[in-house]
Design a protein around this motif. Structure first.
Motif, PDB file in Angstrom:
ATOM      1  N   LYS A 133      48.686  44.325  38.299  1.00  0.00           N
ATOM      2  CA  LYS A 133      47.983  43.160  38.861  1.00  0.00           C
ATOM      3  C   LYS A 133      48.978  42.187  39.494  1.00  0.00           C
ATOM      4  O   LYS A 133      48.765  41.708  40.611  1.00  0.00           O
ATOM      5  CB  LYS A 133      47.129  42.475  37.799  1.00  0.00           C
ATOM      6  CG  LYS A 133      45.932  43.315  37.378  1.00  0.00           C
ATOM      7  CD  LYS A 133      44.951  42.567  36.511  1.00  0.00           C
ATOM      8  CE  LYS A 133      45.540  42.141  35.194  1.00  0.00           C
ATOM      9  NZ  LYS A 133      44.566  41.570  34.268  1.00  0.00           N
ATOM     10  N   GLU A 137      49.217  41.297  43.557  1.00  0.00           N
ATOM     11  CA  GLU A 137      49.095  39.901  43.978  1.00  0.00           C
ATOM     12  C   GLU A 137      50.325  39.476  44.777  1.00  0.00           C
ATOM     13  O   GLU A 137      50.204  38.731  45.752  1.00  0.00           O
ATOM     14  CB  GLU A 137      48.837  39.007  42.776  1.00  0.00           C
ATOM     15  CG  GLU A 137      47.416  39.193  42.253  1.00  0.00           C
ATOM     16  CD  GLU A 137      47.138  38.509  40.919  1.00  0.00           C
ATOM     17  OE1 GLU A 137      47.989  37.722  40.441  1.00  0.00           O
ATOM     18  OE2 GLU A 137      46.058  38.782  40.353  1.00  0.00           O
ATOM     19  N   ARG A 142      44.137  40.012  46.500  1.00  0.00           N
ATOM     20  CA  ARG A 142      43.446  39.126  45.565  1.00  0.00           C
ATOM     21  C   ARG A 142      42.233  39.855  44.995  1.00  0.00           C
ATOM     22  O   ARG A 142      41.735  40.795  45.620  1.00  0.00           O
ATOM     23  CB  ARG A 142      43.033  37.831  46.240  1.00  0.00           C
ATOM     24  CG  ARG A 142      42.060  37.997  47.378  1.00  0.00           C
ATOM     25  CD  ARG A 142      41.791  36.663  48.080  1.00  0.00           C
ATOM     26  NE  ARG A 142      40.647  36.758  48.942  1.00  0.00           N
ATOM     27  CZ  ARG A 142      40.640  37.313  50.147  1.00  0.00           C
ATOM     28  NH1 ARG A 142      41.736  37.843  50.628  1.00  0.00           N
ATOM     29  NH2 ARG A 142      39.552  37.351  50.869  1.00  0.00           N
TER      30      ARG A 142
END
Length: 152
Positions: A133, A137, A142
């Motif tokens: 994650k 990012e 997103r």
């Protein structure tokens, strides 16, 4: 380091990396994933490398495969029709992490998607995978949606 298209001869090394990725999922979600000897069979792998709708690339250093990225080209039905590059798998050998290899594979996939006319790049990450994650990012991605679950 070189990034190139996967070839049939790469199966043993791709299988090794896919086992590493699959083990991460088994540890993170043992309620959903089981141990597998081969996450992709030889036949499934051959279909991947021969399918023009799939982009399968690897990172190689001194003839050793150190990372891979597999993406499929999709058009979402029932939504605004947009050609999308969907990353199915992205992994770097644990011994080569922290050297920017995943970023290079991601950027190559993004560029190849763009060159095929894709307007979006989508992927799915399990909630337990905080490293992935953070990585995505950092790449400018997103969250798009949330999938909820409840055991009964």
């Amino acid at each position: 380091m070189e990034i190139r298209d996967m070839e049939s001869k790469d199966y043993p090394e791709i299988d090794r990396l896919m086992k590493e990725l699959h083990e991460l999922h088994v540890k993170g979600r043992p309620d959903l994933y089981t141990e597998l000897e081969h996450p992709y069979s030889r036949e499934e792998f051959e279909k991947i490398v021969s399918n023009p709708g799939i982009i399968a690339i690897l990172a190689e250093e001194k003839s050793v495969v150190i990372g891979l990225c597999i993406g499929t080209l999709r058009k979402k039905s029932g939504m605004v029709e947009t050609k999308t590059m969907y990353i199915e798998d992205l992994i770097v050998d644990r011994n080569f992490r922290g050297k920017g290899i995943a970023s290079q594979l991601y950027e190559e996939m993004e560029e190849r998607g763009r060159n095929t006319g894709a307007k979006r790049l989508d992927l799915m990450v399990w909630e337990f995978n905080s490293d992935a994650k953070r990585f995505y990012e950092k790449q400018g991605m997103r969250p798009q949606r949330y999938i909820y679950e409840k055991e009964l």
